[in-house]
Design a protein around this motif. Structure first.
Motif, PDB file in Angstrom:
ATOM      1  N   LEU A 117      -1.565  12.434  -1.118  1.00  0.00           N
ATOM      2  CA  LEU A 117      -1.114  11.938  -2.422  1.00  0.00           C
ATOM      3  C   LEU A 117      -1.264  10.431  -2.519  1.00  0.00           C
ATOM      4  CD1 LEU A 117       2.003  14.234  -2.862  1.00  0.00           C
ATOM      5  CD2 LEU A 117       0.015  14.166  -4.390  1.00  0.00           C
ATOM      6  N   VAL A 118      -1.021   9.712  -1.409  1.00  0.00           N
ATOM      7  CA  VAL A 118      -1.213   8.256  -1.430  1.00  0.00           C
ATOM      8  C   VAL A 118      -2.684   7.952  -1.707  1.00  0.00           C
ATOM      9  CG1 VAL A 118      -1.117   6.136  -0.066  1.00  0.00           C
ATOM     10  CG2 VAL A 118       0.747   7.791   0.101  1.00  0.00           C
ATOM     11  N   GLU A 119      -3.572   8.665  -1.047  1.00  0.00           N
ATOM     12  CA  GLU A 119      -5.008   8.459  -1.291  1.00  0.00           C
ATOM     13  C   GLU A 119      -5.361   8.755  -2.744  1.00  0.00           C
ATOM     14  OE1 GLU A 119      -7.732  10.323   1.375  1.00  0.00           O
ATOM     15  OE2 GLU A 119      -6.656   9.662   3.174  1.00  0.00           O
ATOM     16  N   GLN A 120      -4.830   9.843  -3.266  1.00  0.00           N
ATOM     17  CA  GLN A 120      -5.107  10.181  -4.664  1.00  0.00           C
ATOM     18  C   GLN A 120      -4.640   9.069  -5.595  1.00  0.00           C
ATOM     19  OE1 GLN A 120      -7.479  12.314  -4.918  1.00  0.00           O
ATOM     20  NE2 GLN A 120      -6.516  13.681  -6.405  1.00  0.00           N
ATOM     21  N   SER A 121      -3.474   8.487  -5.313  1.00  0.00           N
ATOM     22  CA  SER A 121      -2.980   7.438  -6.209  1.00  0.00           C
ATOM     23  C   SER A 121      -3.905   6.224  -6.154  1.00  0.00           C
ATOM     24  CB  SER A 121      -1.533   7.080  -5.892  1.00  0.00           C
ATOM     25  OG  SER A 121      -1.484   6.267  -4.750  1.00  0.00           O
ATOM     26  N   LEU A 165       0.824  -1.203   0.000  1.00  0.00           N
ATOM     27  CA  LEU A 165       0.000   0.000   0.000  1.00  0.00           C
ATOM     28  C   LEU A 165       0.862   1.260   0.000  1.00  0.00           C
ATOM     29  CD1 LEU A 165      -3.008   1.081   0.375  1.00  0.00           C
ATOM     30  CD2 LEU A 165      -2.418   1.275   2.792  1.00  0.00           C
ATOM     31  N   ARG A 166       1.764   1.377   0.954  1.00  0.00           N
ATOM     32  CA  ARG A 166       2.602   2.569   1.070  1.00  0.00           C
ATOM     33  C   ARG A 166       3.729   2.294   2.057  1.00  0.00           C
ATOM     34  NH1 ARG A 166       0.066   6.931   5.259  1.00  0.00           N
ATOM     35  NH2 ARG A 166       1.779   8.085   4.332  1.00  0.00           N
ATOM     36  N   SER A 167       4.747   3.168   2.051  1.00  0.00           N
ATOM     37  CA  SER A 167       5.780   3.162   3.091  1.00  0.00           C
ATOM     38  C   SER A 167       5.698   4.468   3.840  1.00  0.00           C
ATOM     39  CB  SER A 167       7.184   3.068   2.478  1.00  0.00           C
ATOM     40  OG  SER A 167       7.318   1.915   1.704  1.00  0.00           O
ATOM     41  N   LEU A 168       5.925   4.421   5.142  1.00  0.00           N
ATOM     42  CA  LEU A 168       6.002   5.658   5.916  1.00  0.00           C
ATOM     43  C   LEU A 168       7.008   5.488   7.043  1.00  0.00           C
ATOM     44  CD1 LEU A 168       2.747   6.121   8.048  1.00  0.00           C
ATOM     45  CD2 LEU A 168       3.383   3.987   7.007  1.00  0.00           C
ATOM     46  N   THR A 169       7.564   6.604   7.473  1.00  0.00           N
ATOM     47  CA  THR A 169       8.569   6.577   8.523  1.00  0.00           C
ATOM     48  C   THR A 169       7.952   7.050   9.824  1.00  0.00           C
ATOM     49  OG1 THR A 169      10.245   7.072   6.886  1.00  0.00           O
ATOM     50  CG2 THR A 169      10.861   7.410   9.174  1.00  0.00           C
ATOM     51  N   ARG A 190      -9.136   0.516   1.061  1.00  0.00           N
ATOM     52  CA  ARG A 190      -7.698   0.803   0.984  1.00  0.00           C
ATOM     53  C   ARG A 190      -7.419   2.230   1.461  1.00  0.00           C
ATOM     54  NH1 ARG A 190      -5.632  -0.656  -4.733  1.00  0.00           N
ATOM     55  NH2 ARG A 190      -3.603  -0.850  -3.731  1.00  0.00           N
ATOM     56  N   ILE A 191      -8.306   3.161   1.091  1.00  0.00           N
ATOM     57  CA  ILE A 191      -8.141   4.538   1.576  1.00  0.00           C
ATOM     58  C   ILE A 191      -8.296   4.576   3.101  1.00  0.00           C
ATOM     59  CG2 ILE A 191      -9.196   6.848   1.557  1.00  0.00           C
ATOM     60  CD1 ILE A 191      -9.604   6.464  -1.469  1.00  0.00           C
ATOM     61  N   ALA A 236      -7.488   2.238   5.038  1.00  0.00           N
ATOM     62  CA  ALA A 236      -6.250   1.667   5.586  1.00  0.00           C
ATOM     63  C   ALA A 236      -5.141   2.727   5.635  1.00  0.00           C
ATOM     64  CB  ALA A 236      -5.809   0.459   4.758  1.00  0.00           C
ATOM     65  N   VAL A 237      -5.093   3.608   4.621  1.00  0.00           N
ATOM     66  CA  VAL A 237      -4.103   4.691   4.641  1.00  0.00           C
ATOM     67  C   VAL A 237      -4.326   5.542   5.886  1.00  0.00           C
ATOM     68  CG1 VAL A 237      -3.324   6.809   3.509  1.00  0.00           C
ATOM     69  CG2 VAL A 237      -3.862   4.789   2.133  1.00  0.00           C
ATOM     70  N   ARG A 238      -5.609   5.870   6.131  1.00  0.00           N
ATOM     71  CA  ARG A 238      -5.901   6.738   7.279  1.00  0.00           C
ATOM     72  C   ARG A 238      -5.590   6.025   8.594  1.00  0.00           C
ATOM     73  NH1 ARG A 238     -11.338   9.387   4.480  1.00  0.00           N
ATOM     74  NH2 ARG A 238     -10.108  10.289   2.777  1.00  0.00           N
ATOM     75  N   SER A 239      -5.851   4.730   8.644  1.00  0.00           N
ATOM     76  CA  SER A 239      -5.575   4.065   9.918  1.00  0.00           C
ATOM     77  C   SER A 239      -4.072   3.931  10.161  1.00  0.00           C
ATOM     78  CB  SER A 239      -6.321   2.732  10.031  1.00  0.00           C
ATOM     79  OG  SER A 239      -5.704   1.780   9.223  1.00  0.00           O
ATOM     80  N   THR A 240      -3.257   3.890   9.081  1.00  0.00           N
ATOM     81  CA  THR A 240      -1.803   3.867   9.332  1.00  0.00           C
ATOM     82  C   THR A 240      -1.322   5.215   9.862  1.00  0.00           C
ATOM     83  OG1 THR A 240      -1.335   4.383   7.006  1.00  0.00           O
ATOM     84  CG2 THR A 240      -1.235   2.077   7.649  1.00  0.00           C
ATOM     85  N   GLU A 241      -1.985   6.286   9.457  1.00  0.00           N
ATOM     86  CA  GLU A 241      -1.629   7.600  10.010  1.00  0.00           C
ATOM     87  C   GLU A 241      -1.914   7.632  11.515  1.00  0.00           C
ATOM     88  OE1 GLU A 241      -0.359  10.516   8.379  1.00  0.00           O
ATOM     89  OE2 GLU A 241       0.043   9.115   6.745  1.00  0.00           O
ATOM     90  N   SER A 242      -3.095   7.092  11.901  1.00  0.00           N
ATOM     91  CA  SER A 242      -3.445   7.077  13.329  1.00  0.00           C
ATOM     92  C   SER A 242      -2.479   6.189  14.105  1.00  0.00           C
ATOM     93  CB  SER A 242      -4.861   6.536  13.533  1.00  0.00           C
ATOM     94  OG  SER A 242      -5.765   7.302  12.788  1.00  0.00           O
ATOM     95  N   LEU A 243      -2.164   5.051  13.507  1.00  0.00           N
ATOM     96  CA  LEU A 243      -1.263   4.127  14.170  1.00  0.00           C
ATOM     97  C   LEU A 243       0.108   4.764  14.410  1.00  0.00           C
ATOM     98  CD1 LEU A 243      -1.110   0.597  14.301  1.00  0.00           C
ATOM     99  CD2 LEU A 243       0.904   1.406  13.094  1.00  0.00           C
ATOM    100  N   ARG A 244       0.580   5.529  13.418  1.00  0.00           N
ATOM    101  CA  ARG A 244       1.873   6.196  13.585  1.00  0.00           C
ATOM    102  C   ARG A 244       1.822   7.207  14.731  1.00  0.00           C
ATOM    103  NH1 ARG A 244       4.824   9.135   8.652  1.00  0.00           N
ATOM    104  NH2 ARG A 244       2.820  10.188   8.466  1.00  0.00           N
ATOM    105  N   ARG A 245       0.731   7.982  14.781  1.00  0.00           N
ATOM    106  CA  ARG A 245       0.602   8.956  15.883  1.00  0.00           C
ATOM    107  C   ARG A 245       0.663   8.253  17.239  1.00  0.00           C
ATOM    108  NH1 ARG A 245      -2.499  12.079  12.333  1.00  0.00           N
ATOM    109  NH2 ARG A 245      -4.294  10.714  12.565  1.00  0.00           N
ATOM    110  N   LYS A 246      -0.083   7.137  17.325  1.00  0.00           N
ATOM    111  CA  LYS A 246      -0.134   6.392  18.578  1.00  0.00           C
ATOM    112  C   LYS A 246       1.257   5.835  18.934  1.00  0.00           C
ATOM    113  CE  LYS A 246      -3.124   2.813  20.516  1.00  0.00           C
ATOM    114  NZ  LYS A 246      -4.047   1.729  20.132  1.00  0.00           N
ATOM    115  N   ALA A 247       1.917   5.260  17.940  1.00  0.00           N
ATOM    116  CA  ALA A 247       3.242   4.675  18.187  1.00  0.00           C
ATOM    117  C   ALA A 247       4.226   5.751  18.624  1.00  0.00           C
ATOM    118  CB  ALA A 247       3.742   3.979  16.917  1.00  0.00           C
TER     119      ALA A 247
END
Ligand code: FES
Lengths: 276, 217, 219
Positions: free
Chosen positions: C140-144, B131-135, B193-194, B196-207
């Motif tokens: 941008l990830v959402e847009q993709s 789906l994506r990579s994030l740091t 899938r969208i 899931a993107v948002r939940s990874t953002e929340s998960l990062r904040r929590k972590a």
């Protein structure tokens, strides 16, 4: 290096309040007293030596044994003197000077201004350490440039001379399009704040009666800002003085001489001595 | 350090984030690498330092099958040998001018770099869709705690999400920084899938909160 | 159309870039922002009491907000850049146009502090900048996932031009861009557009040009 002169501010921007800055890790204040005299004060309140030259205030943490280097063109009538203003760079002051001495990067970093592919070749030029004046000089440096100066229209082969009169200062003489018999003078005065941080004060003495002052400033700021993103991304941050860490070619002979001269004088503030 | 026959694979990027003809910086414990893909699609990993004057090669550019440095344009082959020095167009660069390279493997949409000389290939991730990579500014324990899950031996943390699973493939960058590759299992429609993107953002904040409270000095 | 311009200002660059992409010719008037602080002088304050640049003048229209200038250029020369194909698209354009103000305040503030020594709380500016970059990256990830390569649509709009400069120059303010793969792809897509122009700090995409041919025997 402590006994050398360094730029610490623009003379035109001095004010009574004084500007807080730093020199080689020591906080200093640069200002003007009630009588209008320029004063530079060190961290413990001691008064530091002052020179006002080339648009800038110069000072030193130590006791300079030599007078501030001369730029005879600064007294030549008909030239315009341009204070380009300060730009801070997270890099070694010595790396900033070395980048200024380099032409091979022009096509890639100053694309379509100071250089352009396929004109990437650096012809042989002359480099020497002039023992009488104790300065590094590179002469007969020629490079094809699409727009060498604000006053140039169209591409020309520009000739350069480089001079390093002090460890963190360089003076560049380059073909002057409106006056073929003279050289334009562009300098890079670097104030070392720390070993990996510097304030860069470019200054120019040009023959150009037509370009507006703002255009001249913007042209030089453009060039320097293109270099800034390079300077902040070199590894290691400090300039390696021992061979082995980096690989010079014939095009880099100015840099080789500069590093040798730094090492000879033990000018190692901002340098890395042992290859790691 | 790694001997000649030992080593491991570390996931550094998703295939989709490295199109042909591009270069990107990636982190491994030993430092930064320039990860790049040639015009014909081959991946390569070079030390992120040009041997000429130390410029980061990840700021460079890819032409054809070579990576060029942005500073003076020296270009390097996938094997690390220098191909061209633009300041001396007629010169054939000596063999001694080389940039250090690492082995790269690409499978199931993930790009792996070898630390040392691992035997075998990186672990397979069949059935997982990247789906994506994030740091995250958090260590692996803080991320596992935030996800409420356990870390598998391959370093994957699983989080149930609707009818499917969000899988976090973790790669330690340094003490307080982790690269998270998010892979999905059984989550295929766009809205999920969208989400899931948002939940990874929340998960990062929590972590990052957990990390700040429990692990940071 | 007259643009009061500073070559190192990302906000001014937005207007130069938009004009280049839509083939509009600007009459550029350089302002000595640094070191001269000409934008705080009487002449420019008369045009823009807020004392900021860019300023765009066209007959008796005087614009001092860069987003308004982008919209004006697009509406005049290339309306497809306005992004009005659907309600969502129009809303996303507005969303990111407003968001771009946060980029200016955070990443732009960090850049002025780090580079031109303007006063500012560098740590706070950088932290705010990272939060904004993360938001943009997620957007941008959402847009993709929607099959779109740009912020509001599958084609660039004024929203992309409003966000691009401060984002791509974030490292000037000490905020690295390494951790944002979606931003990297988006910025590359913008840099590859026909008629794209750079500003200092953004290097040419040399890969768009073929390797120059070397004459045999040249040395
Ligand atoms: S530093 Fe890479 S080519 Fe010079």
């Amino acid at each position: 290096m402590i006994d050398e002169w360094y730029p610490v501010g623009l003379f035109s921007q001095l004010d009574p309040a004084g500007r807080q800055t730093a020199l080689m890790g020591e906080p200093i204040t640069v200002g003007r007293d009630a009588e209008g005299n320029t004063r530079v004060t060190g961290g413990n309140g001691r008064t530091l030596p002052v020179r006002l030259r080339y648009g800038h205030v110069w000072s030193s943490l130590g006791e300079p044994k030599k007078e501030l280097f001369a730029i005879p063109e600064a007294d030549q009538p008909g030239r315009r003197f341009v204070d380009v203003g300060v730009v801070r760079v997270r890099c070694s002051p010595l790396r900033a000077v070395e980048n200024f001495l380099d032409v091979a990067h022009f096509p890639f970093v100053h694309t379509d201004i100071l250089g352009a592919e396929p004109h990437t070749e650096v012809q042989n030029y002359k480099v020497e350490i002039r023992e009488d004046v104790d300065e590094v000089w590179a002469t007969q440096v020629k490079f094809y440039q699409p727009q060498a100066a604000k006053s140039a229209s169209g591409g020309i082969t520009t000739e350069y001379m480089y001079r390093v009169p002090a460890p963190t200062c360089s003076v560049l003489y380059k073909t002057c399009p409106p006056r073929p018999s003279e050289w334009d003078v562009i300098t890079l005065f670097v104030q070392p704040l720390a070993e990996d941080l510097c304030d860069v004060w470019p200054w120019m003495a040009l023959f150009d009666d037509t370009t507006s002052l703002t255009d001249l400033i913007h042209f030089q700021q453009t060039i320097f800002l293109q270099d800034r993103s390079i300077l902040e991304n070199q590894i290691p941050c400090l300039l390696p003085l021992d061979p082995g860490m980096e690989i010079p070619t014939r095009a880099d002979l100015t840099s080789v001489a500069y590093r040798r001269w730094l090492k000879r004088h033990n000018y190692t503030y901002g340098a890395q001595l042992v290859a790691q | 350090m790694h001997s000649d026959t030992t080593g491991s694979w570390t996931p550094v990027a998703l295939s989709a984030d490295l199109p042909a003809g591009t270069v990107m910086p990636v982190q491994i414990p030993a430092g930064s690498l320039a990860l790049w893909r040639t015009d014909s699609g081959h991946t390569a990993a070079s030390a992120d330092r040009c041997p000429h004057r130390g410029m980061r090669l990840s700021h460079g550019f890819v032409r054809g099958e070579a990576l060029s440095c942005i500073y003076h344009g020296w270009s390097y082959a996938q094997a690390g040998n220098c191909l061209r020095i633009p300041a001396h167009p007629g010169l054939v660069p000596p063999e001694t001018i080389r940039v250090v390279t690492h082995m790269v493997e690409e499978a199931d949409g993930v790009i792996w770099v070898a630390l040392g000389r691992p035997e075998g290939r990186p672990p397979g991730l069949e059935g997982l869709v990247p789906l994506r990579s994030l740091t995250a500014l958090a260590n692996i324990d803080a991320i596992a705690a935030a996800a409420g899950g356990k870390t598998s031996p391959q370093g994957i943390v699983e989080v149930a999400s609707g009818t499917g699973t969000i899988c976090l493939l973790l790669s330690r960058q340094d003490e307080d920084r982790t690269l998270i590759h998010v892979l999905l299992k059984g989550i295929t429609d766009q809205a999920a899938r969208i989400a899931a993107v948002r939940s990874t953002e929340s998960l990062r904040r929590k972590a990052e909160d957990i990390h700040k409270k429990e692990f940071a000095q | 159309m007259k643009l009061y311009d500073y070559i190192l200002s990302p906000s001014c660059y937005k207007i130069r870039l938009m004009a280049a992409l839509t083939c509009v010719k600007l009459d550029i008037h350089p302002v000595d922002f640094h070191p001269g602080a000409e934008h705080k002088g009487a002449e420019l304050l008369a045009l823009n009491p807020a004392g900021s640049i860019p300023i765009l003048e066209d007959d008796d229209l005087v614009l001092t907000e860069s987003s308004a200038m982008l919209v004006y250029l697009a509406a005049k020369a290339a309306p497809e850049w306005l992004g009005r194909a659907s309600a969502e698209e129009a809303a996303r354009v507005q969303q990111w146009l407003s968001f771009s103000g946060r980029l200016t305040a955070s990443l732009g503030g960090a850049r002025l502090t780090e580079m031109l020594l303007r006063p500012g709380d560098i740590g706070a500016l950088q932290t705010q900048g990272v939060l904004a970059l993360r938001e943009l990256e997620a957007g941008l990830v959402e847009q993709s996932l929607r099959g779109m390569r740009f912020l509001a649509a599958n084609r660039p709009t004024v929203a992309d031009i409003a966000c691009f400069p401060y984002v791509v120059l974030a490292p000037d303010g000490g905020v690295p861009l390494d951790p944002y793969p979606a931003i990297r792809l988006w910025s590359r897509a913008l840099r590859g557009l026909d008629h794209f122009i750079e500003m200092p700090g953004i290097h040419r995409l040399h890969e768009l040009k073929p390797e120059p041919h070397i004459e045999p025997g040249e040395a």
